[in-house]
Design a protein around this motif. Structure first.
Motif, short mmCIF file in Angstrom:
data_model
loop_
_atom_site.label_atom_id
_atom_site.label_comp_id
_atom_site.label_asym_id
_atom_site.label_seq_id
_atom_site.Cartn_x
_atom_site.Cartn_y
_atom_site.Cartn_z
N ALA A 66 29.83 56.81 15.37
CA ALA A 66 30.45 58.30 15.08
C ALA A 66 30.80 58.42 13.76
O ALA A 66 31.47 59.14 13.34
CB ALA A 66 30.87 58.54 16.66
N LEU B 243 28.54 62.09 13.44
CA LEU B 243 27.88 62.22 14.68
C LEU B 243 27.17 61.00 14.71
O LEU B 243 26.45 60.62 14.03
CB LEU B 243 27.14 62.97 14.61
N ALA C 203 24.37 59.21 18.30
CA ALA C 203 24.38 59.56 19.80
C ALA C 203 23.64 58.21 20.15
O ALA C 203 23.05 57.11 19.22
CB ALA C 203 22.51 60.24 19.28
N LEU D 64 26.57 61.88 23.36
CA LEU D 64 26.51 62.61 22.26
C LEU D 64 28.18 62.37 21.41
O LEU D 64 28.37 62.35 22.13
CB LEU D 64 26.19 64.12 21.03
N LEU E 31 19.65 61.97 13.81
CA LEU E 31 20.28 63.44 13.82
C LEU E 31 21.14 63.87 13.49
O LEU E 31 21.59 62.75 11.59
CB LEU E 31 20.78 62.57 15.06
N LEU F 185 22.64 71.65 14.98
CA LEU F 185 21.92 70.29 15.27
C LEU F 185 20.70 70.52 15.11
O LEU F 185 20.58 70.75 15.94
CB LEU F 185 22.88 69.85 17.07
N PHE G 129 17.67 67.36 15.60
CA PHE G 129 17.37 66.31 16.40
C PHE G 129 15.92 65.38 16.13
O PHE G 129 14.68 66.55 15.87
CB PHE G 129 17.15 65.86 17.81
#
Lengths: 339, 339
Positions: free
Chosen positions: A104, A109, A111, A271, B109, B271, B273
């Motif tokens: 991150a 960002l 996941a 996330l 992502l 966001l 994905f």
């Protein structure tokens, strides 16, 4: 035996020993005990030592791998994948967390995908671990099918928890964690035991008709919170944290398990956002957030998690309050070691 | 003039011309017209030509830059930042989309941050653009403070829309988009005009007391959907799509604007994905999703967006139905060019 207090450390030791004696590996016992004691410490009785029995029942049913050794894969882009290998999710999360946090900070960002895990208790301990890294976090997972979609008649969705946290300096994080059903299934069970009718809008009977009868509700379906909007969020959780991550949705999870009396197996999606990277130097995200959070408190509204943090403060100073029955349950679990 | 039909292309041409004549650049006029016509086409009258007036009022008030040239920065990790430069968000989103999609396929992502944009109409057109790329999408933004947090008494939150979409092959995507207030502010306005009392649980008066009087509600605060759970989601939107991206929260947005009669300025967080990457080869996410979506329909529940897609089919075949008053409004806007 009487009502009394137990220190956080002493309770952790007892719970760890009970879980380890039941057959869980030391790492799993430590991770589960941490979550259970956090529930007691924070005044969430429904996520405290009450959960030990369900944990042991799941093991006895052969639906959790007690010595699973979760494996954290090298990040694939912004995705950190953890294979829980059929064990409880807690240890898988703990092992994946440093990699998630690093990713991150690297990508802004990231996941974490946990696959093949068994769900245990609440998501807020995980969210708090993320905020402790200075990151914002969002977590969600399916459950097993006990909730009808808005406009539907049959169980299809789980109680699908959704959790979020924002880091704050020098004080507890801003954290919420809720079931996307109107209430948790345990709540309906409490009404049944008390013989009280359910409030309107909680549940459907087996024919898909609205019901106030807890018994009929348990045979039928619960309803999502907030009508079609809450239902929509619950379906999003099925799609993102079920279908998308190649894992069970709540209906296939129930099929695999065959019962709602033990912990559900599925995956989980978490996330993590690095606020500094997202702000890109435009404004201080922490300062803006503090002004906003201050404005909530300024009009007398309670912050989510506030009760939990107050209970925690108390437990840190005075120890955790347990009833005589709870002390007896711990004794029984220590002696008999069964659910 | 009479009620009648207009083709999608013809309406697009008329709306584009009205907006361009008002002073917007050709790119902005095209992006805005696309969104407005999509609203009419999909039977969402509240996001159709009714919005043209607000768009022009915002320009007249000097609160939108009509020829803003949005700039898409090089991705910073998984973050794609678009500076809307004070223009409507639609063009900024359109410009950022290819970069977001590329980054999502690269990282699995990715996030698009739009800063300094003026909000216009709904989020679902953006979500549909993401699903058209084969990606799942989530979008959210603050608004201006008209909603009290659960347990509070004063406006602090916006109507803060939250939208999600999942791509489907050979049929419309699974898309939802809703305000996190019980209803949109326009709904309360409709009750006021009709002289009808508001349902319970919609609003507070200026003293923070529950009210059924639309007038008092408009002077007070609306309430979030779903009690403290919906309120929590709305606060998450303030934190992630306001504070975190270095932009306005709904209260500072209202301060800057000084009115709720024109479009709000703030940022937006989207966001994206890539399901294939998230599934990691474990199972086909599309197939699992189709089984799940099929089970929703199988019990007679409506899919979110279903009404919109039915209206769209009809409009594609028959054209868009407009009332005599709507045709007159278009004529007036063409002649006078003012709100």
């Amino acid at each position: 035996m009487r009502d009394g207090f137990v220190s956080i450390d002493a309770l952790t030791e007892r719970v760890t020993a009970i879980i380890a004696n039941a057959g869980f590996s030391a790492d799993h016992a430590a991770a589960l005990a941490r979550t259970i004691v956090a529930g007691e410490r924070d005044g969430c009785k429904s996520h405290g030592i009450y959960r030990i029995a369900g944990c042991l029942r799941t093991l006895e049913a052969g639906k959790v791998v007690p010595d699973a050794d979760p494996v954290v894969a090298e990040p694939d882009g912004a995705i950190v994948r953890v294979d829980a290998k059929g064990g409880f999710a807690n240890l898988a999360f703990t092992r994946g967390l440093p990699v998630l946090a690093e990713q991150a900070r690297k990508s802004g960002l990231a996941a974490m995908v946990i696959n093949d895990c068994v769900h245990f208790a609440a998501l807020w301990p995980e969210i708090e671990d993320i905020t402790a890294e200075g990151l914002a976090g969002m977590a969600m997972c399916p459950s097993y099918a006990t909730v009808a979609p808005a406009g539907g008649t049959q169980p299809l969705l789980g109680t699908n928890p959704f959790a979020f946290g924002w880091p704050r300096e020098g004080q507890p994080p801003y954290v919420f964690d809720f079931a996307t059903s109107v209430v948790a299934r345990g709540e309906v069970e409490l009404y049944r035991r008390a013989g009280d009718p359910l409030p309107d809008g909680w549940a459907l009977d087996a024919d898909g008709q609205p019901t106030n009868d807890p018994e009929a509700a348990l045979d039928g379906a619960m309803l999502p919170f907030g009508g079609h909007k809450g239902s929509a969020i619950s379906t999003m959780i099925e799609l993102l944290a079920g279908a998308m991550i190649g894992d069970f949705t709540s209906d296939t999870a129930l099929e695999w398990l065959g019962t709602t009396t033990i912990a559900p197996r599925h995956g989980e999606l978490i996330l993590a956002f690095d606020p500094a990277r997202f702000a890109g130097g435009r404004a201080d995200p922490r300062a803006t957030a503090e002004a906003f959070i201050g404005a909530i408190e300024g009009q007398g509204a309670r912050l989510p998690g506030q009760r939990r943090f107050a209970a925690r403060d108390k437990a840190m100073n005075e120890g955790i309050a347990l009833t005589a029955a709870e002390f007896e349950e711990l004794d029984r679990l220590e002696k008999e070691g069964v659910a």
